[in-house]
Write an enzyme that holds these catalytic residues in place. Structure first.
Site, mmCIF file in Angstrom:
data_model
loop_
_atom_site.group_PDB
_atom_site.id
_atom_site.type_symbol
_atom_site.label_atom_id
_atom_site.label_comp_id
_atom_site.label_asym_id
_atom_site.label_seq_id
_atom_site.Cartn_x
_atom_site.Cartn_y
_atom_site.Cartn_z
ATOM 1 N N LYS A 19 1.216 5.318 11.464
ATOM 2 C CA LYS A 19 0.690 5.756 10.735
ATOM 3 C C LYS A 19 -0.540 5.847 11.340
ATOM 4 O O LYS A 19 -1.057 4.189 11.286
ATOM 5 C CB LYS A 19 1.468 4.596 9.420
ATOM 6 C CG LYS A 19 0.334 5.193 8.278
ATOM 7 C CD LYS A 19 -0.358 3.453 7.479
ATOM 8 C CE LYS A 19 -0.710 2.394 8.759
ATOM 9 N NZ LYS A 19 -1.862 1.703 7.810
ATOM 10 N N ASP A 148 2.192 -0.426 2.447
ATOM 11 C CA ASP A 148 2.653 0.526 3.639
ATOM 12 C C ASP A 148 3.089 1.469 3.660
ATOM 13 O O ASP A 148 3.786 2.367 3.476
ATOM 14 C CB ASP A 148 1.824 -0.051 4.490
ATOM 15 C CG ASP A 148 0.565 -0.074 4.619
ATOM 16 O OD1 ASP A 148 -0.301 0.642 3.426
ATOM 17 O OD2 ASP A 148 -0.030 -0.134 5.494
HETATM 18 O O1 C5P Z 1 1.901 -5.340 1.290
HETATM 19 P P1 C5P Z 1 1.577 -5.855 2.544
HETATM 20 O O2 C5P Z 1 2.660 -6.889 3.057
HETATM 21 O O3 C5P Z 1 1.559 -4.920 4.015
HETATM 22 O O4 C5P Z 1 0.424 -6.599 3.152
HETATM 23 C C1 C5P Z 1 0.095 -7.950 3.923
HETATM 24 C C2 C5P Z 1 -1.300 -8.412 3.394
HETATM 25 O O5 C5P Z 1 -3.188 -7.843 3.245
HETATM 26 C C3 C5P Z 1 -1.248 -9.392 1.784
HETATM 27 O O6 C5P Z 1 -0.457 -10.461 1.749
HETATM 28 C C4 C5P Z 1 -2.644 -8.646 1.503
HETATM 29 O O7 C5P Z 1 -2.839 -10.197 1.696
HETATM 30 C C5 C5P Z 1 -2.895 -7.760 1.659
HETATM 31 N N1 C5P Z 1 -3.834 -6.601 1.260
HETATM 32 C C6 C5P Z 1 -4.261 -6.691 0.316
HETATM 33 N N2 C5P Z 1 -4.937 -5.181 -0.143
HETATM 34 C C7 C5P Z 1 -3.931 -4.997 0.076
HETATM 35 C C8 C5P Z 1 -2.914 -4.488 1.168
HETATM 36 C C9 C5P Z 1 -3.004 -5.800 1.977
HETATM 37 O O8 C5P Z 1 -5.154 -6.965 -0.086
HETATM 38 N N3 C5P Z 1 -4.035 -3.096 -0.327
#
Ligand code: C5P
EC number: 2.7.1.148
Length: 298
Positions: A19, A148
């Site tokens: 991605k 994502d």
């Molecule tokens: O959703 P994912 O597990 O990929 O996200 C990892 C971390 O990245 C989250 O726990 C958060 O701290 C941060 N994050 C965020 N805002 C987003 C995506 C991710 O703050 N839109």
């Protein structure tokens, strides 16, 4: 396992394409801490590959250049979480499965490896288990696995807003000749977000009716990745990668996701291959990959 080998040994195979965040604007923050983003996203023709096969008991195997790194992380990866979540949803239909992951993408590298693997697992197991869940159900399962994952289910050019769940296809986006480069230093996404100086940056505005590669390049060139500055504090090489890609002829360079992978867009695949082999010669210890991204009208 070579590509044909995977397809021979496993009845169902899926690609987990890398991605690429062509733009990533951080426009705010929700009460739960997640950040609000505007992202222009495309997908590369390189990535991880997964195979699925009915089995006596659940099994999970790994191969590929980064398979050992993932196994060393305890193998606690999103593939198994995706399998378990889908199984909870479909119940008795979900017979035991052997899943094989050929890990070609570096870990924690900003090009969605884990998220793409999770999305490919949902797609592959739906096929293996013979199910046809509504698109909305699948998208909400995906979101539970990570912000994502819904966009990786689509694996085609799109704009994602919110934390990544509000998705709009961009059929007009052309394919790009690209080089991906990563210094093989994993980056913690939460740490990058924590270091972000401003959370309310200008939104992504794309002029209506954008068409042709040059129009899109101008639009992408004037967009940003707001996570690049905080990521550069953690991985000094990010600045160096951009300079090197430019020196080898990249029209635009930028970091993807929370890094540390950067991409360069080139005039042709021949130019991208030439730049990739020069960069690989200079930095044999880096991940360097020439790739063509998918076009919106794929
Ligand atoms: O959703 P994912 O597990 O990929 O996200 C990892 C971390 O990245 C989250 O726990 C958060 O701290 C941060 N994050 C965020 N805002 C987003 C995506 C991710 O703050 N839109």
């Amino acid at each position: 396992m070579p590509e044909e080998g995977l397809a021979d040994a496993f009845g169902v195979t899926e690609e987990a394409r890398a991605k690429i965040n062509l733009a990533l604007h951080v426009t705010g923050q929700r009460a739960d801490g997640y950040h609000l983003l505007d992202m222009l996203v495309t997908f590369a023709d390189c990535g991880d590959r997964l195979g699925f096969l009915p089995a006596q008991a659940d099994a999970f195997t790994l191969s590929g250049p980064f398979g050992e790194t993932l196994a060393g992380d305890g193998g606690a990866n999103l593939v198994l979480r995706a399998r378990d979540l889908l199984r909870e949803t479909v119940g008795a239909l979900a017979f035991p499965v052997h899943i094989h992951l050929q890990k070609n993408l570096p870990i924690a590298s900003g090009i969605g490896g884990g998220s793409a693997d999770a999305a490919a697992t949902l797609r592959g197991l739906m096929r293996l288990w013979g199910m046809d869940l509504p698109v909305e159900t699948l998208a909400s399962l995906a979101l539970k696995l990570g912000a994502d994952v819904p966009m990786c289910l689509e694996s085609r050019p799109l704009i994602a807003r919110g934390i990544g769940e509000r998705i709009e296809a961009v059929p007009e986006l052309p394919a790009f000749a690209m080089v991906l480069a990563n210094p093989l230093k994993g980056v913690s996404t939460p740490e990058v977000f924590r270091r972000l100086a401003a959370k309310n940056n200008p939104a992504l505005h794309l002029a209506p009716g954008l068409s042709g590669t040059s129009g899109w390049l101008t639009a992408i060139g004037s967009a940003r990745n707001d996570l690049e500055a905080p990521a550069r504090e953690l991985v000094q090489e990010i600045a160096v990668i951009s300079q090197m890609l430019q020196a080898h002829g990249a029209l635009i360079t930028r970091m993807s996701g929370s890094g540390a992978t950067c991409f360069g867009i080139f005039t042709s695949m021949a130019a991208a291959h030439e730049a990739a082999s020069a960069l690989h010669g200079e930095r044999p210890d880096w991940y360097v990959q020439a790739t063509e991204t998918v076009s919106g009208g794929m």
